[in-house]
Design an enzyme around this catalytic site. Structure first.
Site, short mmCIF file in Angstrom:
data_model
loop_
_atom_site.label_atom_id
_atom_site.label_comp_id
_atom_site.label_asym_id
_atom_site.label_seq_id
_atom_site.Cartn_x
_atom_site.Cartn_y
_atom_site.Cartn_z
N GLU A 1 -0.44 11.11 5.71
CA GLU A 1 -1.77 11.66 5.95
C GLU A 1 -1.77 13.11 6.44
OE1 GLU A 1 -4.01 10.36 4.57
OE2 GLU A 1 -3.71 8.21 4.52
N ASP B 1 0.86 -1.17 0.00
CA ASP B 1 0.00 0.00 0.00
C ASP B 1 0.91 1.24 0.00
OD1 ASP B 1 -2.35 1.69 0.56
OD2 ASP B 1 -1.54 1.81 2.59
N THR C 1 -5.30 3.02 -3.36
CA THR C 1 -6.47 3.72 -3.89
C THR C 1 -6.13 5.17 -4.21
OG1 THR C 1 -7.20 4.24 -1.63
CG2 THR C 1 -8.12 2.28 -2.65
N HIS D 1 -10.40 18.29 -5.75
CA HIS D 1 -9.41 17.21 -5.73
C HIS D 1 -8.18 17.56 -6.57
CE1 HIS D 1 -7.82 13.04 -6.27
NE2 HIS D 1 -8.08 13.03 -4.98
N ASN E 1 0.06 11.13 -7.10
CA ASN E 1 0.54 11.09 -5.72
C ASN E 1 1.65 10.05 -5.54
OD1 ASN E 1 -1.31 13.04 -5.00
ND2 ASN E 1 -2.74 11.63 -4.03
N ASP F 1 -1.54 -0.46 6.36
CA ASP F 1 -1.52 0.29 7.63
C ASP F 1 -2.90 0.50 8.21
OD1 ASP F 1 -2.20 3.64 7.22
OD2 ASP F 1 -2.16 2.30 5.51
N GLY G 1 -9.74 10.19 -2.16
CA GLY G 1 -9.87 11.60 -1.85
C GLY G 1 -11.19 12.20 -2.30
N LYS G 2 -11.59 11.94 -3.55
CA LYS G 2 -12.86 12.46 -4.05
C LYS G 2 -14.02 11.90 -3.23
CE LYS G 2 -11.44 13.05 -8.88
NZ LYS G 2 -11.70 12.63 -10.27
N ASP H 1 -0.23 5.18 0.99
CA ASP H 1 -0.47 6.16 2.05
C ASP H 1 -0.54 5.48 3.42
OD1 ASP H 1 -0.62 8.56 0.52
OD2 ASP H 1 -2.56 7.90 -0.23
N SER I 1 -4.04 8.38 -6.19
CA SER I 1 -3.90 8.68 -7.62
C SER I 1 -2.47 8.42 -8.10
CB SER I 1 -4.26 10.14 -7.88
OG SER I 1 -3.32 11.00 -7.27
#
Length: 243
Positions: free
Chosen positions: A21, A12, A127, A86, A132, A187, A55-56, A14, A129
């Site tokens: 975060e 993963d 999940t 976004h 990012n 996480d 995020g959206k 983030d 983008s």
């Protein structure tokens, strides 16, 4: 010593690769200010909103559940505003990463290097983008960071967000491996549910934002990856396969 068939690590992003975060939260608030929304998310609220993946989706959830004053906006205008928010948020986050506001969590790079040196494949299942991911990895690893990963799944390839297993199922298909050949690193409870639904044994490295989550289904829960090497992962993986 039980044998292991471990052939790949699936990360993963983030919270797992980097503790991102706080930078994401600041970027959301920057976008809200830019658009004159009058919204400010604090850490307590954002911790709750992290239960919503994407995020959206997070912005839309907040809008629909708590901002009754804006509910009368038509669906098209609503989506346009969410998309613009976004975009602004993503640009602010990318700028923060490029300025050095985010770095990889302890042990991540060492474990990746060790895995690659021993012939394991690496993948990303997130999940977030593509922008990012690229901003973070370019800063941490260098311009050729993609060469380290056999497969990358993100918001553009897997529109059904965690805790749905779509992104992990895609990565298994691309890697051409069985779930029992891989370990996922996550996480959060949404990440854990996504990975385990795809059949993956999962190692959890919680953050301050996810420490309160239920990780009962995890293979192991460790503070970070600084004390975890490939031999340790192989051992845990082998134990799991014998039970």
């Amino acid at each position: 010593m039980p044998t292991t068939t471990l052939k790949a690590l699936i990360f993963d992003v983030d919270g797992t690769l980097a503790d991102t975060e706080s930078a994401h939260l600041a970027a959301f608030n920057h976008a809200f200010a830019e658009m004159g929304m009058g919204w400010v998310w604090d850490e307590a609220l954002y911790t709750e909103l992290l239960d919503v993946s994407g995020g959206k989706e997070r912005i839309l959830h907040y809008w629909k559940t708590t901002r009754a004053d804006r509910r009368e906006v038509g669906a098209m205008a609503l989506n346009d505003t969410v998309n613009r928010l976004h975009e602004l948020k993503t640009a602010a986050y990318e700028a923060a990463v490029n300025d050095g506001a985010v770095s990889l969590r302890p042990g991540v790079l060492m474990l990746m290097d060790e895995a690659l040196a021993q012939g394991l494949q690496l993948a990303i299942a997130t999940t977030t983008s593509p922008v990012n991911i690229a901003a973070l990895m370019r800063r941490a690893v260098g311009a050729d960071w993609r060469l380290n990963f056999t497969a990358i799944g993100d918001a553009s390839t897997a529109p059904i967000k965690k805790p749905h297993p779509q992104v992990y199922l895609q990565m298994l298909e691309t890697l051409r491996l069985k779930p029992s050949d891989c370990i996922a690193l996550e996480d959060s409870s949404n990440g854990l549910r996504s990975a385990t639904a795809a059949g993956l044994a999962t190692v959890i490295t919680p953050t301050a934002y996810t420490a309160h989550h239920d990780f009962g289904a995890a293979l192991r829960v460790v503070p970070d990856l600084s004390q975890v090497n490939l031999a340790q992962l192989r051992h845990w993986h082998a134990e799991k396969q014998t039970h």
